[in-house]
Write a protein that holds these residues in place. Structure first.
Motif, PDB file in Angstrom:
ATOM      1  N   ILE A   1       0.838  -1.200   0.000  1.00 17.65           N
ATOM      2  CA  ILE A   1       0.000   0.000   0.000  1.00 17.65           C
ATOM      3  C   ILE A   1       0.876   1.255   0.000  1.00 17.65           C
ATOM      4  O   ILE A   1       0.601   2.224  -0.714  1.00 17.65           O
ATOM      5  CB  ILE A   1      -0.942  -0.009   1.228  1.00 17.65           C
ATOM      6  CG1 ILE A   1      -2.006  -1.099   1.070  1.00 17.65           C
ATOM      7  CG2 ILE A   1      -1.611   1.353   1.411  1.00 17.65           C
ATOM      8  CD1 ILE A   1      -2.769  -1.407   2.346  1.00 17.65           C
ATOM      9  N   LYS A   2       1.938   1.233   0.790  1.00 10.44           N
ATOM     10  CA  LYS A   2       2.846   2.381   0.812  1.00 10.44           C
ATOM     11  C   LYS A   2       3.553   2.547  -0.529  1.00 10.44           C
ATOM     12  O   LYS A   2       3.846   3.674  -0.953  1.00 10.44           O
ATOM     13  CB  LYS A   2       3.870   2.224   1.936  1.00 10.44           C
ATOM     14  CG  LYS A   2       3.277   2.417   3.329  1.00 10.44           C
ATOM     15  CD  LYS A   2       4.358   2.312   4.394  1.00 10.44           C
ATOM     16  CE  LYS A   2       3.811   2.584   5.786  1.00 10.44           C
ATOM     17  NZ  LYS A   2       4.856   2.498   6.832  1.00 10.44           N
ATOM     18  N   ARG A   3       3.818   1.424  -1.192  1.00  9.47           N
ATOM     19  CA  ARG A   3       4.439   1.517  -2.524  1.00  9.47           C
ATOM     20  C   ARG A   3       3.475   2.191  -3.492  1.00  9.47           C
ATOM     21  O   ARG A   3       3.886   3.014  -4.318  1.00  9.47           O
ATOM     22  CB  ARG A   3       4.821   0.115  -3.011  1.00  9.47           C
ATOM     23  CG  ARG A   3       5.586   0.122  -4.332  1.00  9.47           C
ATOM     24  CD  ARG A   3       6.927   0.816  -4.191  1.00  9.47           C
ATOM     25  NE  ARG A   3       7.386   1.317  -5.478  1.00  9.47           N
ATOM     26  CZ  ARG A   3       8.501   2.012  -5.648  1.00  9.47           C
ATOM     27  NH1 ARG A   3       9.265   2.299  -4.607  1.00  9.47           N
ATOM     28  NH2 ARG A   3       8.855   2.437  -6.845  1.00  9.47           N
TER      29      ARG A   3
ATOM     30  N   PHE B   1       0.090   7.345   8.115  1.00  2.55           N
ATOM     31  CA  PHE B   1      -1.367   7.490   8.118  1.00  2.55           C
ATOM     32  C   PHE B   1      -2.006   6.248   7.483  1.00  2.55           C
ATOM     33  O   PHE B   1      -2.990   5.710   7.990  1.00  2.55           O
ATOM     34  CB  PHE B   1      -1.725   8.768   7.361  1.00  2.55           C
ATOM     35  CG  PHE B   1      -3.174   9.188   7.446  1.00  2.55           C
ATOM     36  CD1 PHE B   1      -4.126   8.462   8.139  1.00  2.55           C
ATOM     37  CD2 PHE B   1      -3.586  10.356   6.811  1.00  2.55           C
ATOM     38  CE1 PHE B   1      -5.457   8.879   8.201  1.00  2.55           C
ATOM     39  CE2 PHE B   1      -4.909  10.778   6.870  1.00  2.55           C
ATOM     40  CZ  PHE B   1      -5.848  10.032   7.565  1.00  2.55           C
ATOM     41  N   LEU B   2      -1.449   5.780   6.379  1.00  6.44           N
ATOM     42  CA  LEU B   2      -1.964   4.574   5.731  1.00  6.44           C
ATOM     43  C   LEU B   2      -1.817   3.360   6.646  1.00  6.44           C
ATOM     44  O   LEU B   2      -2.704   2.502   6.714  1.00  6.44           O
ATOM     45  CB  LEU B   2      -1.222   4.327   4.416  1.00  6.44           C
ATOM     46  CG  LEU B   2      -1.574   5.259   3.255  1.00  6.44           C
ATOM     47  CD1 LEU B   2      -0.532   5.133   2.148  1.00  6.44           C
ATOM     48  CD2 LEU B   2      -2.966   4.962   2.722  1.00  6.44           C
ATOM     49  N   GLU B   3      -0.702   3.286   7.346  1.00 10.23           N
ATOM     50  CA  GLU B   3      -0.475   2.165   8.260  1.00 10.23           C
ATOM     51  C   GLU B   3      -1.488   2.179   9.403  1.00 10.23           C
ATOM     52  O   GLU B   3      -1.995   1.122   9.807  1.00 10.23           O
ATOM     53  CB  GLU B   3       0.953   2.236   8.804  1.00 10.23           C
ATOM     54  CG  GLU B   3       1.351   1.050   9.635  1.00 10.23           C
ATOM     55  CD  GLU B   3       2.841   1.039   9.960  1.00 10.23           C
ATOM     56  OE1 GLU B   3       3.211   0.375  10.953  1.00 10.23           O
ATOM     57  OE2 GLU B   3       3.625   1.685   9.240  1.00 10.23           O
TER      58      GLU B   3
ATOM     59  N   SER C   1     -12.562   1.567   1.450  1.00 12.51           N
ATOM     60  CA  SER C   1     -12.856   1.971   2.825  1.00 12.51           C
ATOM     61  C   SER C   1     -12.020   3.184   3.236  1.00 12.51           C
ATOM     62  O   SER C   1     -12.507   4.088   3.924  1.00 12.51           O
ATOM     63  CB  SER C   1     -12.595   0.816   3.790  1.00 12.51           C
ATOM     64  OG  SER C   1     -13.460  -0.265   3.525  1.00 12.51           O
ATOM     65  N   ALA C   2     -10.754   3.200   2.831  1.00 16.74           N
ATOM     66  CA  ALA C   2      -9.894   4.336   3.157  1.00 16.74           C
ATOM     67  C   ALA C   2     -10.431   5.619   2.511  1.00 16.74           C
ATOM     68  O   ALA C   2     -10.388   6.692   3.123  1.00 16.74           O
ATOM     69  CB  ALA C   2      -8.465   4.068   2.690  1.00 16.74           C
ATOM     70  N   ALA C   3     -10.940   5.510   1.288  1.00 15.73           N
ATOM     71  CA  ALA C   3     -11.526   6.671   0.619  1.00 15.73           C
ATOM     72  C   ALA C   3     -12.743   7.178   1.391  1.00 15.73           C
ATOM     73  O   ALA C   3     -12.919   8.390   1.586  1.00 15.73           O
ATOM     74  CB  ALA C   3     -11.919   6.316  -0.813  1.00 15.73           C
ATOM     75  N   ASP C   4     -13.566   6.258   1.858  1.00 17.86           N
ATOM     76  CA  ASP C   4     -14.773   6.637   2.596  1.00 17.86           C
ATOM     77  C   ASP C   4     -14.450   7.296   3.933  1.00 17.86           C
ATOM     78  O   ASP C   4     -15.217   8.139   4.410  1.00 17.86           O
ATOM     79  CB  ASP C   4     -15.641   5.404   2.856  1.00 17.86           C
ATOM     80  CG  ASP C   4     -16.340   4.907   1.595  1.00 17.86           C
ATOM     81  OD1 ASP C   4     -16.419   5.673   0.621  1.00 17.86           O
ATOM     82  OD2 ASP C   4     -16.797   3.738   1.604  1.00 17.86           O
ATOM     83  N   ARG C   5     -13.298   6.934   4.514  1.00 20.70           N
ATOM     84  CA  ARG C   5     -13.024   7.378   5.885  1.00 20.70           C
ATOM     85  C   ARG C   5     -11.820   8.304   6.017  1.00 20.70           C
ATOM     86  O   ARG C   5     -11.389   8.618   7.129  1.00 20.70           O
ATOM     87  CB  ARG C   5     -12.842   6.137   6.773  1.00 20.70           C
ATOM     88  CG  ARG C   5     -14.100   5.281   6.852  1.00 20.70           C
ATOM     89  CD  ARG C   5     -13.907   4.034   7.693  1.00 20.70           C
ATOM     90  NE  ARG C   5     -13.491   4.367   9.052  1.00 20.70           N
ATOM     91  CZ  ARG C   5     -13.118   3.458   9.960  1.00 20.70           C
ATOM     92  NH1 ARG C   5     -13.118   2.170   9.636  1.00 20.70           N
ATOM     93  NH2 ARG C   5     -12.759   3.823  11.175  1.00 20.70           N
TER      94      ARG C   5
ATOM     95  N   PRO D   1      -0.714  13.898  18.824  1.00 22.08           N
ATOM     96  CA  PRO D   1      -1.853  14.377  18.039  1.00 22.08           C
ATOM     97  C   PRO D   1      -2.294  13.327  17.030  1.00 22.08           C
ATOM     98  O   PRO D   1      -1.512  12.436  16.666  1.00 22.08           O
ATOM     99  CB  PRO D   1      -1.294  15.623  17.344  1.00 22.08           C
ATOM    100  CG  PRO D   1       0.183  15.416  17.305  1.00 22.08           C
ATOM    101  CD  PRO D   1       0.517  14.658  18.553  1.00 22.08           C
ATOM    102  N   PRO D   2      -3.552  13.400  16.565  1.00 21.01           N
ATOM    103  CA  PRO D   2      -4.016  12.440  15.557  1.00 21.01           C
ATOM    104  C   PRO D   2      -3.110  12.433  14.330  1.00 21.01           C
ATOM    105  O   PRO D   2      -2.628  13.481  13.894  1.00 21.01           O
ATOM    106  CB  PRO D   2      -5.419  12.952  15.212  1.00 21.01           C
ATOM    107  CG  PRO D   2      -5.845  13.723  16.416  1.00 21.01           C
ATOM    108  CD  PRO D   2      -4.594  14.361  16.946  1.00 21.01           C
ATOM    109  N   VAL D   3      -2.880  11.248  13.798  1.00 18.42           N
ATOM    110  CA  VAL D   3      -2.048  11.121  12.599  1.00 18.42           C
ATOM    111  C   VAL D   3      -2.683  11.865  11.433  1.00 18.42           C
ATOM    112  O   VAL D   3      -1.987  12.421  10.575  1.00 18.42           O
ATOM    113  CB  VAL D   3      -1.845   9.631  12.260  1.00 18.42           C
ATOM    114  CG1 VAL D   3      -1.034   9.470  10.989  1.00 18.42           C
ATOM    115  CG2 VAL D   3      -1.171   8.910  13.410  1.00 18.42           C
TER     116      VAL D   3
END
Length: 292
Positions: free
Chosen positions: A177-179, A193-195, A220-224, A237-239
């Motif tokens: 995903i990071k790639r 953030f992705l992790e 799901s990541a797009a939705d949230r 603080p929040p990522v």
């Protein structure tokens, strides 16, 4: 020709750290530790961040070395964080060259001037820290107080638990995903953030089908993406605070596009067009994704 499953397994393997990279990281760490110990009272140090959690993707850069300062350096805690970072920057520049050292908001980066094609560490981020109870306090020039509490050991524990629950596939999927993020201009920042999202969105058990797992993650990541995502140790603080609303909106479009691309590749595979499906995945994940 590779099957899709074989291609993803090979892709995952290509993103794993080689022994040469691990040896180089260890040597660099020892060199930096020795130099920092000559300049400051270092109580202890350790590799942290995504390198330590085995979620770092290629090329290997921005490897975190956590330097816990001893009581002799406690004076810096009563000053602005920029004073400590500037002092470390100045010292490291005498050893590694002014052009190779850069101050960041939580660390000082040392760039070794190697390319991503070499099996070597491109850069290290030296993170100064103070003990605070059972966790740590580090400089953070982006916060009002100038300091942030953190605990990379908790981050590592949560990553290990997620990987164990996901049949040992979670860390490899996070690297992939990071790639994708690197190939997409790093639309999600920081990559951590992705992790953090993956801790919640890659839900066990792993069902053995990479494309469907990735398609669900990106959707799901797009939705949230606009939600608040706390730092895993719930100390700092929040990522998600690292991105503006506009940046999150742009990232959402990229995440939707990634989910749609995987759906396209899945449809190609279902029609027997395996080669076209692999090329679609390569467009998404970059040249590390194998076609043969």
């Amino acid at each position: 020709m590779l099957t899709v499953a074989e291609a993803f397994r090979k892709f995952r393997s290509k993103l794993e750290l080689t022994q040469r990279e691990q040896d180089d990281a260890s040597r660099r760490q020892r060199d930096i530790r020795a130099f920092m110990d000559d300049c400051f009272h270092i109580d202890r140090d350790f590799l942290s961040g995504s390198y330590k959690r085995w979620t770092k993707t290629k090329p290997l850069k921005d490897v975190d070395i956590f330097c816990v300062l001893g009581e002799d350096e406690r004076k810096y805690r009563s000053q602005a964080p920029g004073v400590l970072l500037a002092t470390i920057d100045k010292k490291l520049a005498t050893e590694y060259g002014r052009e190779s050292v850069t101050t960041q908001h939580r660390s000082v980066s040392v760039n070794f001037g190697v390319t991503g094609e070499e099996e070597r560490v491109m850069s290290f981020d030296v993170v100064p820290a103070f003990d605070k109870g059972h966790h740590f306090e580090i400089p953070d020039t982006k916060t009002k107080s100038g300091w942030t509490e953190t605990d990379p050991e908790i981050h590592a524990e949560k990553a290990k638990a997620a990987n164990d629950a996901f049949s040992g596939e979670w860390k490899g999927m996070v690297r992939m995903i990071k790639r994708w993020n690197n190939e997409n201009g790093k639309s999600v920042k920081p990559s951590f953030f992705l992790e953090v999202m993956a801790l919640d969105l890659l839900r066990p058990p792993f069902r053995g089908d990479y494309p469907y797992e990735f398609m669900a993650f990106f959707a799901s990541a797009a939705d949230r993406i606009h939600q608040e995502w706390p730092e895993p140790a719930r100390l700092g603080p929040p990522v998600s605070d690292g991105m503006t609303t506009a940046e999150k909106a742009a990232a959402r479009l990229s995440l939707v596009a990634a989910s749609n691309s995987i759906r396209t590749a899945i449809n190609l595979s279902s029609r027997g067009q395996n080669g076209d499906a692999l090329r679609e995945y390569r467009k998404l994940f970059g040249e590390f994704f194998p076609l043969s």
